[in-house]
Design a protein around this motif. Structure first.
Motif, PDB file in Angstrom:
ATOM      1  N   TYR A 149       7.233   9.618  15.923  1.00 61.74           N
ATOM      2  CA  TYR A 149       8.108   8.704  16.645  1.00 61.74           C
ATOM      3  C   TYR A 149       8.653   7.640  15.708  1.00 61.74           C
ATOM      4  O   TYR A 149       7.918   7.110  14.867  1.00 61.74           O
ATOM      5  N   TYR A 150       9.917   7.297  15.893  1.00 61.85           N
ATOM      6  CA  TYR A 150      10.503   6.134  15.234  1.00 61.85           C
ATOM      7  C   TYR A 150      10.030   4.904  15.996  1.00 61.85           C
ATOM      8  O   TYR A 150      10.056   4.888  17.226  1.00 61.85           O
ATOM      9  N   VAL A 151       9.593   3.873  15.284  1.00 57.41           N
ATOM     10  CA  VAL A 151       9.150   2.627  15.914  1.00 57.41           C
ATOM     11  C   VAL A 151      10.034   1.496  15.402  1.00 57.41           C
ATOM     12  O   VAL A 151      10.092   1.252  14.187  1.00 57.41           O
ATOM     13  N   ASP A 152      10.720   0.822  16.298  1.00 54.01           N
ATOM     14  CA  ASP A 152      11.530  -0.333  15.925  1.00 54.01           C
ATOM     15  C   ASP A 152      10.594  -1.530  15.814  1.00 54.01           C
ATOM     16  O   ASP A 152      10.231  -2.146  16.815  1.00 54.01           O
ATOM     17  N   THR A 153      10.186  -1.849  14.590  1.00 54.43           N
ATOM     18  CA  THR A 153       9.188  -2.898  14.363  1.00 54.43           C
ATOM     19  C   THR A 153       9.733  -4.297  14.599  1.00 54.43           C
ATOM     20  O   THR A 153       8.984  -5.264  14.518  1.00 54.43           O
ATOM     21  N   ARG A 154      11.036  -4.419  14.913  1.00 56.84           N
ATOM     22  CA  ARG A 154      11.596  -5.719  15.297  1.00 56.84           C
ATOM     23  C   ARG A 154      11.214  -6.062  16.727  1.00 56.84           C
ATOM     24  O   ARG A 154      11.276  -7.209  17.131  1.00 56.84           O
ATOM     25  N   LYS A 155      10.844  -5.044  17.503  1.00 54.33           N
ATOM     26  CA  LYS A 155      10.461  -5.252  18.897  1.00 54.33           C
ATOM     27  C   LYS A 155       8.955  -5.465  18.991  1.00 54.33           C
ATOM     28  O   LYS A 155       8.185  -4.923  18.196  1.00 54.33           O
TER      29      LYS A 155
END
Length: 164
Positions: A123-129
């Motif tokens: 999975y891609y994880v948007d680490t800004r969230k």
């Protein structure tokens, strides 16, 4: 409070072993300077030995800080943002490698929403969230890969991403 988790470093700084550079704050203290996920670009011996992961990991090159994380019942990561700035230099892929990551065993929340996990998928994880995890069972293993944000790596990510 006990946090029942541990990890193994696959891509670290020069001279790192599989036990080093799991915590960015610890690595910054050890090296005495601000570090980027891209600074962790040297394969440890463990990376070399785990040839079963090479096909997936070698898809993106170069790699940044990469590790295997194992949580047991009660292991967790609190709500946090790893890289809140828009102009970050990496993106993150997480692959859940054990059956102890199914919905009743492992909780993954991002932006206030619980996400279903399929063991064996990445999975891609948007680490800004804001994101957090909690393990309800032992031996939940996941692979955390920080990939340098190059044009080639972004195009590779887009070529294999189902939902974006």
């Amino acid at each position: 409070m006990v946090n029942n988790r541990d990890g193994l470093c696959l891509m670290g700084m020069e001279g790192d072993t599989h036990c080093d550079s799991l915590s960015m704050p610890e690595a910054r203290r050890r090296h005495g300077r601000k570090l980027s996920e891209c600074d962790f670009n040297q394969p440890t011996q463990l990376y070399k030995d785990l040839s079963s992961l090479h096909e997936m990991l070698d898809f993106f090159q170069p790699l940044g800080r990469t590790m295997l994380v194992r949580t047991h019942a009660g292991g967790w990561f609190p709500p946090h943002k790893d890289q809140p700035q828009l102009t970050r230099d990496t993106f993150r892929i997480v692959a859940f490698l054990s059956r102890a990551t199914q919905h009743d065993a492992y909780e993954w929340e991002m932006s206030g929403r619980k996400w279903p996990i399929t063991p064996g998928k990445a999975y891609y994880v948007d680490t800004r969230k804001t994101h957090r995890t909690h393990s309800w069972f032992d031996n939940s293993i996941h692979l955390v890969v920080n990939v340098p944000k190059t044009w080639e790596n972004v195009m590779k990510l887009m070529s294999v991403t189902q939902n974006y």
